[in-house]
Design an enzyme around this catalytic site. Structure first.
Site, PDB file in Angstrom:
ATOM      1  N   ALA A   1       6.287  46.156  45.425  1.00  0.00           N
ATOM      2  CA  ALA A   1       5.465  45.752  44.715  1.00  0.00           C
ATOM      3  C   ALA A   1       7.032  45.200  43.960  1.00  0.00           C
ATOM      4  CB  ALA A   1       5.696  47.178  43.478  1.00  0.00           C
ATOM      5  N   SER A   2       8.024  44.976  44.597  1.00  0.00           N
ATOM      6  CA  SER A   2       9.294  44.590  44.015  1.00  0.00           C
ATOM      7  C   SER A   2       9.681  43.494  44.980  1.00  0.00           C
ATOM      8  CB  SER A   2      10.995  45.309  43.720  1.00  0.00           C
ATOM      9  OG  SER A   2      10.985  46.630  44.922  1.00  0.00           O
TER      10      SER A   2
ATOM     11  N   ARG B   1       9.638  41.901  53.052  1.00  0.00           N
ATOM     12  CA  ARG B   1      10.817  41.762  53.994  1.00  0.00           C
ATOM     13  C   ARG B   1      10.493  41.098  55.788  1.00  0.00           C
ATOM     14  NH1 ARG B   1      12.678  46.959  54.327  1.00  0.00           N
ATOM     15  NH2 ARG B   1      10.703  47.852  54.732  1.00  0.00           N
TER      16      ARG B   1
ATOM     17  N   ASP C   1       0.526  50.160  52.249  1.00  0.00           N
ATOM     18  CA  ASP C   1       1.653  50.914  52.507  1.00  0.00           C
ATOM     19  C   ASP C   1       2.995  52.175  52.604  1.00  0.00           C
ATOM     20  OD1 ASP C   1       1.886  51.543  50.039  1.00  0.00           O
ATOM     21  OD2 ASP C   1       3.731  49.821  49.610  1.00  0.00           O
TER      22      ASP C   1
ATOM     23  N   ASN D   1       0.208  60.725  43.480  1.00  0.00           N
ATOM     24  CA  ASN D   1       1.078  59.343  42.948  1.00  0.00           C
ATOM     25  C   ASN D   1       2.124  60.116  42.041  1.00  0.00           C
ATOM     26  OD1 ASN D   1      -0.598  57.906  44.629  1.00  0.00           O
ATOM     27  ND2 ASN D   1      -0.150  56.343  43.181  1.00  0.00           N
TER      28      ASN D   1
END
Length: 489
Positions: free
Chosen positions: A13-14, A17, A237, A296
């Site tokens: 989310a930031s 790669r 992910d 979460n």
């Protein structure tokens, strides 16, 4: 063939790669090399927080071309991203609008409607997924109710990794592990749930049946003309990160630590009891029919926002300053929904402390101390909750992902949880992505076989709990739900 070269596209989310893996099947050695790194951030579009999807695709293609230009013959490609967000397409397969981020406030008040109209227990019985206000089910409801003209143009909805695979191959796919995060997949059929989907206002024709990890979606044609298979990996992910977690046995729990922290354990069966519902436990899909039973936690998002707001660039120095401070002076509930996307994270943390009659953190180190202590105590609370759910205590916790590089937080976690912590590997999502590709290429037998490769190639750092630590003494006093609005509320 002795060597295999696989490319993992790992989008968070930031940041994102493109990573190249080299696997020696004779010696079972696995190495990673970063080819291209790029920023992923929110942008305001027509009042919505959206993702710059075209820029992300451009960077993905750039990374792939860099590999090809090195003369490396790529055996396969896999893509994993964060969950719940999606891209809309029209009948011609063209994008309809920009994908809206789960951090956008358009879903405010939507989840309570579902709890009244369908029923909380009924939703959980069908999906087995935790209640988070930004789950895809509530995003789609917001879309169809708030933007009917846009909705009328939609013919397909693809989750983020499936969209990028589609852009590379021209083939649509709906990968199972990521699909389960939507809260729209029936836990008994592994297909979209008609009742839940109908409530959103979306059409079932927008979706194809979810497919399990390990199938080839299609081919990407590289600049040199070679056709390279794009594999449906465990495209959420966290699902990829869990695959690469070298879990020792059934008494091992995992913590995927990054922007989000996800704590849980692997299971061959889902947990959908009343106790699991009350604890807001989720049963997300994993590889090989396994379930990721987890919760979460807001995670290092709080720290990331403070670093950005305060323009802090030297994290090791900040952590050293933080470690010198006394523990547990400032405590918050990291899962309070006030921290999802506040205008000012520092001010929000200070307000939460002030409202609960605590000292207020002022310096950057005090803010970091507040975040680290609060996360560690919440980890302990949730680990206890998970142990009670399955009826057995855990003896070891594996921390993977970027957050496992934070030695202070790892030790605080060990002290609070009261069990040994094993930290590493850092690149867990990328490795899990590669693992499924190697299985698809018939280089590895299964997930357990791959975990042996990970253990043999990546060093882990051990943290032993200190029962006399200050944070260990605060575990019994910590009340993570004392703030007013939990993520699931």
């Amino acid at each position: 063939m002795t060597f295999r070269h696989c490319v993992a596209v790992d989008l968070g989310a930031s940041s994102g790669r493109v990573m190249l893996a080299r696997y020696d099947s004779k010696h079972r050695t696995l190495t990673l090399r970063e080819i291209h790194r790029f920023v992923n951030c929110l942008q305001k579009t027509d009042g919505f927080d959206t993702w710059d999807i075209d820029s992300l695709e451009k960077d993905i293609r750039l990374g792939l071309k860099k590999v090809c230009n090195e003369g490396i013959l790529i055996d396969s490609i896999g893509i994993d991203t964060w969950g719940v967000d999606y891209v809309l397409l029209d009948k011609q397969g063209q994008r309809v609008g920009l994908p809206v981020s789960y951090r956008d406030n358009r879903t405010t008040g939507i989840m309570p409607q579902a709890l009244v109209q369908i029923g909380k227990s009924e939703i959980y019985r069908r999906s087995g997924i935790q209640f988070l206000p930004f789950n895809t089910i509530y995003q789609l409801r917001a879309l169809t109710k708030q933007q009917p003209e846009l909705t009328a143009q939609v013919a397909h909805a693809l989750l983020m990794p499936d969209y990028f695979s589609y852009r590379l191959t021209g083939e649509m796919n709906w990968e199972y592990t990521n699909a389960t995060t939507t809260q729209l997949v029936n836990i008994n059929t592994d297909d979209w749930d008609d009742t839940l989907l109908a409530w959103t206002g979306a059409k079932k024709s927008w979706f194809g049946r979810p497919s399990h990890p390990g199938n080839v979606i299609g081919d990407w044609i590289c600049p040199q003309g070679n056709r390279i298979p794009v594999v449906a990996v465990a495209s959420h992910d966290t699902a990829s990160a869990v695959i690469a977690s070298p879990l020792a046995n059934k008494h091992s729990a995992y913590l995927s630590s990054g922007t989000w922290s996800l704590m849980g354990f692997e299971s061959k069966k889902p947990y959908t009891t009343d106790e699991a519902l009350a604890a807001n436990i989720t049963n997300e899909g994993g590889a090989e029919g396994r379930y990721r039973v987890l919760k979460n936690i807001m995670g290092l998002w709080l720290l990331q926002r403070v670093l950005k707001e305060r323009r802090i660039t030297d994290l090791p120095v900040l952590i050293a300053q933080t470690e010198a401070l006394p523990a547990c002076r400032f405590l918050i509930n990291p899962n309070d929904d006030r921290f999802i996307n506040p205008d000012d994270m520092r001010a929000e943390i200070q307000a939460a402390c002030r409202e609960t009659d605590q000292p207020v953190p002022v310096s950057d180190a005090e803010l970091a101390r507040c975040i680290f202590d609060s996360l560690a105590l919440l980890y302990a609370d949730i680990l206890h909750e998970l142990a009670n759910l399955r009826g057995e205590k855990f003896t070891q916790l594996h921390i993977v992902g970027g957050g496992c590089q934070n030695a202070l937080l790892n030790q605080l976690c060990a002290n609070a949880c009261g069990i040994r912590v094993m930290a590493g590997p850092v690149e867990a999502s990328t490795l899990g992505n590669i693992g499924i590709q190697l299985m698809t290429l018939d280089e590895l037998n299964n997930v357990d076989d791959f975990r042996q490769v990970v253990s043999a190639n990546y060093d882990l750092t051990t943290y032993i709990p200190n029962p006399d630590s200050e944070i260990a003494r605060h575990v019994a006093q910590f009340q993570p739900k004392r703030q007013t609005k939990e993520l699931c509320a």
